[in-house]
Design an enzyme around this catalytic site. Sequence first.
Site, short mmCIF file in Angstrom:
data_model
loop_
_atom_site.label_atom_id
_atom_site.label_comp_id
_atom_site.label_asym_id
_atom_site.label_seq_id
_atom_site.Cartn_x
_atom_site.Cartn_y
_atom_site.Cartn_z
N ARG A 46 36.29 -32.20 -1.03
CA ARG A 46 34.90 -32.12 -0.60
C ARG A 46 33.94 -31.83 -1.73
O ARG A 46 32.73 -31.74 -1.51
CB ARG A 46 34.76 -30.99 0.42
CG ARG A 46 34.57 -31.49 1.85
CD ARG A 46 34.93 -30.34 2.76
NE ARG A 46 34.08 -30.28 3.90
CZ ARG A 46 34.57 -30.32 5.16
NH1 ARG A 46 35.84 -30.45 5.40
NH2 ARG A 46 33.76 -30.22 6.16
N ARG B 3 33.46 -24.40 18.66
CA ARG B 3 33.62 -23.73 17.37
C ARG B 3 32.35 -22.96 17.02
O ARG B 3 31.25 -23.43 17.24
CB ARG B 3 33.89 -24.77 16.27
CG ARG B 3 35.37 -24.91 15.94
CD ARG B 3 35.65 -26.09 15.07
NE ARG B 3 34.90 -26.11 13.82
CZ ARG B 3 35.01 -27.07 12.91
NH1 ARG B 3 35.83 -28.09 13.11
NH2 ARG B 3 34.31 -27.03 11.80
N ARG C 30 25.78 -27.06 7.21
CA ARG C 30 26.93 -27.86 6.79
C ARG C 30 26.51 -29.25 6.34
O ARG C 30 27.09 -29.82 5.40
CB ARG C 30 27.95 -27.95 7.93
CG ARG C 30 28.71 -26.62 8.11
CD ARG C 30 29.27 -26.46 9.50
NE ARG C 30 30.24 -27.47 9.83
CZ ARG C 30 30.50 -27.86 11.08
NH1 ARG C 30 29.86 -27.32 12.10
NH2 ARG C 30 31.40 -28.77 11.30
N LYS D 216 36.43 -37.98 11.80
CA LYS D 216 37.61 -38.05 10.90
C LYS D 216 38.85 -37.48 11.58
O LYS D 216 39.92 -38.08 11.57
CB LYS D 216 37.33 -37.28 9.60
CG LYS D 216 36.10 -37.75 8.84
CD LYS D 216 35.88 -36.96 7.55
CE LYS D 216 35.63 -35.47 7.74
NZ LYS D 216 34.37 -35.15 8.47
N ARG E 92 31.05 -31.04 20.74
CA ARG E 92 32.50 -30.94 20.46
C ARG E 92 33.11 -29.71 21.13
O ARG E 92 32.55 -28.63 21.11
CB ARG E 92 32.72 -30.85 18.94
CG ARG E 92 34.19 -30.59 18.59
CD ARG E 92 34.51 -31.01 17.19
NE ARG E 92 33.85 -30.21 16.16
CZ ARG E 92 33.95 -30.47 14.85
NH1 ARG E 92 34.64 -31.50 14.42
NH2 ARG E 92 33.31 -29.71 13.98
P1 ADP Z 1 35.18 -34.60 12.10
O1 ADP Z 1 36.63 -34.33 11.99
O2 ADP Z 1 34.72 -35.73 11.22
O3 ADP Z 1 34.34 -33.36 11.90
P2 ADP Z 1 35.73 -34.99 14.95
O4 ADP Z 1 36.85 -35.95 14.94
O5 ADP Z 1 36.03 -33.57 15.24
O6 ADP Z 1 34.88 -35.10 13.59
O7 ADP Z 1 34.67 -35.53 16.01
C1 ADP Z 1 33.47 -34.83 16.32
C2 ADP Z 1 33.19 -34.93 17.82
O8 ADP Z 1 32.84 -36.27 18.18
C3 ADP Z 1 34.36 -34.57 18.72
O9 ADP Z 1 33.86 -33.88 19.83
C4 ADP Z 1 34.97 -35.91 19.13
O10 ADP Z 1 35.55 -35.83 20.42
C5 ADP Z 1 33.76 -36.83 19.12
N1 ADP Z 1 34.03 -38.19 18.61
C6 ADP Z 1 34.86 -38.51 17.60
N2 ADP Z 1 34.82 -39.84 17.35
C7 ADP Z 1 33.90 -40.36 18.21
C8 ADP Z 1 33.38 -41.69 18.41
N3 ADP Z 1 33.77 -42.73 17.65
N4 ADP Z 1 32.47 -41.86 19.39
C9 ADP Z 1 32.05 -40.81 20.11
N5 ADP Z 1 32.48 -39.54 19.97
C10 ADP Z 1 33.40 -39.31 19.01
P1 ADP Z 2 33.91 -30.48 9.84
O1 ADP Z 2 34.67 -31.72 9.46
O2 ADP Z 2 33.49 -30.46 11.25
O3 ADP Z 2 32.85 -30.12 8.87
P2 ADP Z 2 36.13 -28.82 9.01
O4 ADP Z 2 36.99 -28.33 10.09
O5 ADP Z 2 36.61 -29.91 8.14
O6 ADP Z 2 34.78 -29.19 9.70
O7 ADP Z 2 35.73 -27.62 8.06
C1 ADP Z 2 35.30 -26.37 8.56
C2 ADP Z 2 34.98 -25.42 7.42
O8 ADP Z 2 36.16 -25.19 6.64
C3 ADP Z 2 33.95 -25.92 6.41
O9 ADP Z 2 32.62 -25.68 6.83
C4 ADP Z 2 34.33 -25.10 5.18
O10 ADP Z 2 33.88 -23.76 5.28
C5 ADP Z 2 35.85 -25.09 5.26
N1 ADP Z 2 36.43 -26.25 4.55
C6 ADP Z 2 37.06 -27.31 5.10
N2 ADP Z 2 37.46 -28.18 4.16
C7 ADP Z 2 37.07 -27.66 2.97
C8 ADP Z 2 37.18 -28.08 1.61
N3 ADP Z 2 37.77 -29.24 1.27
N4 ADP Z 2 36.64 -27.29 0.67
C9 ADP Z 2 36.06 -26.12 0.97
N5 ADP Z 2 35.91 -25.66 2.22
C10 ADP Z 2 36.41 -26.42 3.22
#
Ligand code: ADP
Ligand code: ADP
Length: 218
Positions: free
Chosen positions: A88, A160, A171, A13, A127
């Site tokens: 969420r 992270r 998660r 995302k 990541r």
């Molecule tokens: P989210 O925001 O949904 O948690 P991220 O955008 O941070 O996910 O992506 C998670 C990891 O996967 C990152 O290390 C990113 O570089 C990698 N990534 C994102 N999109 C793709 C894809 N389409 N194919 C392969 N790797 C990806």
């Molecule tokens: P990812 O997409 O990789 O799960 P985020 O960076 O979106 O990670 O979120 C990291 C952390 O921040 C979550 O595990 C949670 O603790 C908090 N968080 C993010 N978005 C929300 C939300 N909409 N509601 C509650 N907690 C959130």
Amino acid sequence: MRMVFLGPPGAGKGTQAVMLSERMGILHLSTGDILRENVKRGTEIGKKAKSYMDKGELVPDDMVIEMMLDTIKSGDKEKGFILDGFPRTLYQARKIDAELEKLGLPIDMVTYFKTSTDTVISRLTGRRLCKNCGANYHIKNMPPKKEGVCDKCGGELYRRKDDSEETIKKRLGVYNSQTEELIGYYREKDILKELSGDSDADVVYEELFVNSHFQRRG
Ligand code: ADP
Ligand code: ADP
Ligand code: ZN
């Protein structure tokens, strides 16, 4: 255009939101990024949120809703936005929908990044982020030119704390029990678009770009 990106952690995302928001000239509002920034700066929000984030639990609803609403209100509302990782929970979704409706800024489109558990685990474990500018990498899928160093600014890359195997499992459990039901909620509202988050980033991007041009609230 006002969008929500929905999907499990690691679905891609954030990666897509960075690219699409730049191309469309709209704001990218990542709840996780905003929370981490608050933790870094040691604000009241940051102090309260940290323990939840470290454990992989959700930060309390009312806190994130208020934070996101403030962020939306203080931004350039004409431009539109991508809400990345928010809402969420069903409570967050209902509340933000009601508030945005009042502001005359309803969500136009929700993109659901349907992604397999295997993909998500390998994405999250690999990541890496830039300490300095926040740029996002993956050790295998999107490696930096020089290991451990950001291509964009030369900053140091880090993993992270919540991208550890144990917290990832936690998660994903939270996603399944609290976030997944939003798919049905937005499908019923008829603004849900689904795409495969497993695909290569350029394929996802293409699909997203096309969807964002043809899906408008009637
Ligand atoms: P989210 O925001 O949904 O948690 P991220 O955008 O941070 O996910 O992506 C998670 C990891 O996967 C990152 O290390 C990113 O570089 C990698 N990534 C994102 N999109 C793709 C894809 N389409 N194919 C392969 N790797 C990806
Ligand atoms: P990812 O997409 O990789 O799960 P985020 O960076 O979106 O990670 O979120 C990291 C952390 O921040 C979550 O595990 C949670 O603790 C908090 N968080 C993010 N978005 C929300 C939300 N909409 N509601 C509650 N907690 C959130
Ligand atoms: Zn950087």
